[in-house]
Design an enzyme around this catalytic site. Structure first.
Site, PDB file in Angstrom:
ATOM      1  N   ARG A  48     -26.355  38.967   7.010  1.00 38.76           N
ATOM      2  CA  ARG A  48     -27.544  38.204   7.366  1.00 38.76           C
ATOM      3  C   ARG A  48     -27.302  36.740   7.030  1.00 38.76           C
ATOM      4  O   ARG A  48     -26.729  36.411   5.986  1.00 38.76           O
ATOM      5  CB  ARG A  48     -28.773  38.716   6.606  1.00 38.76           C
ATOM      6  CG  ARG A  48     -29.247  40.097   7.050  1.00 38.76           C
ATOM      7  CD  ARG A  48     -29.771  40.074   8.473  1.00 38.76           C
ATOM      8  NE  ARG A  48     -30.327  41.354   8.892  1.00 38.76           N
ATOM      9  CZ  ARG A  48     -29.651  42.288   9.544  1.00 38.76           C
ATOM     10  NH1 ARG A  48     -28.371  42.075   9.848  1.00 38.76           N
ATOM     11  NH2 ARG A  48     -30.225  43.410   9.912  1.00 38.76           N
ATOM     12  N   ARG A  58     -24.241  45.907  -6.327  1.00 38.62           N
ATOM     13  CA  ARG A  58     -25.277  46.138  -7.339  1.00 38.62           C
ATOM     14  C   ARG A  58     -24.785  47.043  -8.453  1.00 38.62           C
ATOM     15  O   ARG A  58     -25.226  46.949  -9.590  1.00 38.62           O
ATOM     16  CB  ARG A  58     -26.534  46.737  -6.691  1.00 38.62           C
ATOM     17  CG  ARG A  58     -27.347  45.744  -5.881  1.00 38.62           C
ATOM     18  CD  ARG A  58     -28.738  46.288  -5.609  1.00 38.62           C
ATOM     19  NE  ARG A  58     -28.701  47.514  -4.839  1.00 38.62           N
ATOM     20  CZ  ARG A  58     -28.966  47.597  -3.549  1.00 38.62           C
ATOM     21  NH1 ARG A  58     -29.255  46.511  -2.874  1.00 38.62           N
ATOM     22  NH2 ARG A  58     -28.929  48.760  -2.934  1.00 38.62           N
ATOM     23  N   LEU A  83     -20.607  46.617  -1.205  1.00 41.28           N
ATOM     24  CA  LEU A  83     -19.707  47.719  -0.856  1.00 41.28           C
ATOM     25  C   LEU A  83     -20.509  48.957  -0.479  1.00 41.28           C
ATOM     26  O   LEU A  83     -20.389  50.017  -1.087  1.00 41.28           O
ATOM     27  CB  LEU A  83     -18.747  48.018  -2.016  1.00 41.28           C
ATOM     28  CG  LEU A  83     -17.441  48.718  -1.631  1.00 41.28           C
ATOM     29  CD1 LEU A  83     -16.575  47.802  -0.768  1.00 41.28           C
ATOM     30  CD2 LEU A  83     -16.670  49.164  -2.867  1.00 41.28           C
ATOM     31  N   GLY A  84     -21.347  48.793   0.547  1.00 40.71           N
ATOM     32  CA  GLY A  84     -22.044  49.932   1.121  1.00 40.71           C
ATOM     33  C   GLY A  84     -21.203  50.552   2.217  1.00 40.71           C
ATOM     34  O   GLY A  84     -19.973  50.431   2.224  1.00 40.71           O
ATOM     35  N   GLU A 107     -31.441  31.993  12.985  1.00 40.00           N
ATOM     36  CA  GLU A 107     -31.015  32.356  14.342  1.00 40.00           C
ATOM     37  C   GLU A 107     -32.218  32.811  15.169  1.00 40.00           C
ATOM     38  O   GLU A 107     -33.191  33.328  14.618  1.00 40.00           O
ATOM     39  CB  GLU A 107     -29.959  33.467  14.292  1.00 40.00           C
ATOM     40  CG  GLU A 107     -30.447  34.782  13.694  1.00 40.00           C
ATOM     41  CD  GLU A 107     -29.343  35.813  13.523  1.00 40.00           C
ATOM     42  OE1 GLU A 107     -29.519  36.910  14.085  1.00 40.00           O
ATOM     43  OE2 GLU A 107     -28.333  35.549  12.842  1.00 40.00           O
ATOM     44  N   HIS A 135     -24.710  37.417  16.735  1.00 40.64           N
ATOM     45  CA  HIS A 135     -25.233  38.619  16.075  1.00 40.64           C
ATOM     46  C   HIS A 135     -24.912  39.865  16.909  1.00 40.64           C
ATOM     47  O   HIS A 135     -25.780  40.674  17.239  1.00 40.64           O
ATOM     48  CB  HIS A 135     -26.753  38.509  15.859  1.00 40.64           C
ATOM     49  CG  HIS A 135     -27.254  39.388  14.750  1.00 40.64           C
ATOM     50  ND1 HIS A 135     -28.313  39.042  13.941  1.00 40.64           N
ATOM     51  CD2 HIS A 135     -26.839  40.599  14.307  1.00 40.64           C
ATOM     52  CE1 HIS A 135     -28.538  40.007  13.057  1.00 40.64           C
ATOM     53  NE2 HIS A 135     -27.649  40.957  13.277  1.00 40.64           N
ATOM     54  N   ILE A 167     -20.846  49.747   5.408  1.00 39.59           N
ATOM     55  CA  ILE A 167     -20.100  48.758   6.186  1.00 39.59           C
ATOM     56  C   ILE A 167     -19.018  48.124   5.325  1.00 39.59           C
ATOM     57  O   ILE A 167     -17.873  47.957   5.763  1.00 39.59           O
ATOM     58  CB  ILE A 167     -21.057  47.694   6.754  1.00 39.59           C
ATOM     59  CG1 ILE A 167     -21.967  48.313   7.820  1.00 39.59           C
ATOM     60  CG2 ILE A 167     -20.270  46.522   7.349  1.00 39.59           C
ATOM     61  CD1 ILE A 167     -23.074  47.406   8.300  1.00 39.59           C
ATOM     62  N   ILE A 222     -21.036  38.984   8.441  1.00 38.52           N
ATOM     63  CA  ILE A 222     -21.540  39.914   9.463  1.00 38.52           C
ATOM     64  C   ILE A 222     -22.811  40.601   8.940  1.00 38.52           C
ATOM     65  O   ILE A 222     -23.212  41.620   9.491  1.00 38.52           O
ATOM     66  CB  ILE A 222     -20.476  40.963   9.865  1.00 38.52           C
ATOM     67  CG1 ILE A 222     -19.743  41.559   8.647  1.00 38.52           C
ATOM     68  CG2 ILE A 222     -19.434  40.320  10.795  1.00 38.52           C
ATOM     69  CD1 ILE A 222     -20.529  42.508   7.818  1.00 38.52           C
ATOM     70  N   ASP A 228     -21.178  35.821  12.397  1.00 35.08           N
ATOM     71  CA  ASP A 228     -21.916  36.561  13.419  1.00 35.08           C
ATOM     72  C   ASP A 228     -23.418  36.360  13.250  1.00 35.08           C
ATOM     73  O   ASP A 228     -24.190  36.726  14.129  1.00 35.08           O
ATOM     74  CB  ASP A 228     -21.582  38.051  13.336  1.00 35.08           C
ATOM     75  CG  ASP A 228     -22.189  38.846  14.481  1.00 35.08           C
ATOM     76  OD1 ASP A 228     -21.985  38.451  15.651  1.00 35.08           O
ATOM     77  OD2 ASP A 228     -22.872  39.863  14.211  1.00 35.08           O
TER      78      ASP A 228
END
Length: 318
Positions: free
Chosen positions: A230, A173, A149-150, A259, A277, A152, A228, A254
């Protein structure tokens, strides 16, 4: 005097004139071969590198750039930049937190809707001359779980809660009670309480395979996974198994571990929506990230502190 700048990403091609006008001499090398050639030919002169988390910059590459002072990641991630090597030499590393958050959150919801409502398959079906309905679950009122929950993650949560009336839970965290969303202290319990599980964590060793077979089992046969963040956050083999045998209903991805190579087993599945991506690649997001890069680089070469440094303590925490 212009400052030699090595660019390792393709998304800024349209901004090369603007970058050059700001006093930088771009060496544009977005492919692996161009990168190797550019470092071999221009490494002695390069003073700044523009990359992104997935593209990174390795220690051996830094080693042949004796004048390198600054490495800038265009987005928020920096997982493949060798921070230890950079800090050992006093090379400053910056990133772009928040600059593309709106675009990435929009894309997350597009993937969520696309996989739930079978939009790619329905489009292909109509283009083949058919006209019959595709059934998929509604999104409104469902349970949305967010891993990370940063900036983005918060943007995704707002879209889910305010746009679709979704019940939002999250794993992070640290708990963020000020958000009003429900905190879970582990990914498995969050997955069990979610209809849609969206990954918005940083990459790196600390989050590798955070979504494993147990988390996917908890998400269950009616659940959907959206990534969305990594590709390394997800155990790809476990995901393929879950998608193949009905362990989960579908996935919108994504990013994929390894990749741009995508496992053939994943490509063959009909319950996956894949994008390359590109979540952060809206014109608005690219403009914002380039502007932040230019502010950081201009400040550094004017002898001022950069705006968004990746500090060693932050890197260890991530």
């Amino acid at each position: 005097m212009t400052i030699p700048l090595l660019i390792l990403i393709d998304s800024v091609q349209d901004y090369l004139p603007e970058i050059q006008a700001r006093g930088f001499q771009p060496v544009y090398a977005p492919t692996a071969q161009m990168r190797a050639d550019a470092i071999a030919q221009h490494g002695q002169d390069i003073r700044v590198v523009l990359t992104r988390g997935a593209t990174g910059l390795k220690a051996d590459e830094m080693a042949v750039m004796p004048r390198l002072e600054l490495v800038c990641s265009l987005g928020v991630g920096y997982e493949n930049i060798d921070l230890a090597a950079a800090h050992a030499r006093g090379i400053i590393v910056t990133n772009g937190p928040g600059a593309n958050a709106v675009s990435v959150a929009d894309h997350a919801m597009a993937l969520l809707l696309g996989v739930a409502r079978h939009l790619p398959q329905a489009d292909a079906w109509v283009r083949q001359g058919h006209w019959s309905g595709f059934m998929g679950p509604q999104v409104t009122g469902k349970r949305l779980g967010i891993l990370g929950l940063g900036t983005i993650g918060l943007e995704i949560a707002r879209r889910g809660a305010n746009g679709f009336g979704m019940e939002v839970g999250y794993f992070n965290r640290r708990a963020r009670p000020e958000t009003g969303y429900t905190y879970f202290d582990n990914p498995r319990d969050l997955a069990a309480a979610s209809d849609f599980l969206v990954i918005a964590t940083p990459g790196g060793a600390g989050t590798r395979h955070l979504v494993d077979a147990q988390v996917l089992q908890a998400l269950g046969p009616n659940g959907y996974l959206i990534n969305i963040a990594r590709g390394s956050v997800v155990d790809t083999d476990a995901l393929i198994s879950a998608l193949s045998d009905g362990g989960i209903a579908g996935a919108g991805l994504d990013v994929v571990d390894g990749e741009p190579q995508v496992p053939q087993a994943l490509l063959k599945l009909g319950n996956v929506v894949l994008t390359p991506h590109s979540a952060g690649r809206s014109p608005e997001a690219v403009a914002a990230t380039v502007a932040l890069f230019l502010k950081n680089a201009t400040a550094h070469f004017a002898g001022q502190p950069v705006l968004t440094p990746v500090l060693e303590a932050h890197a260890q925490a991530a």
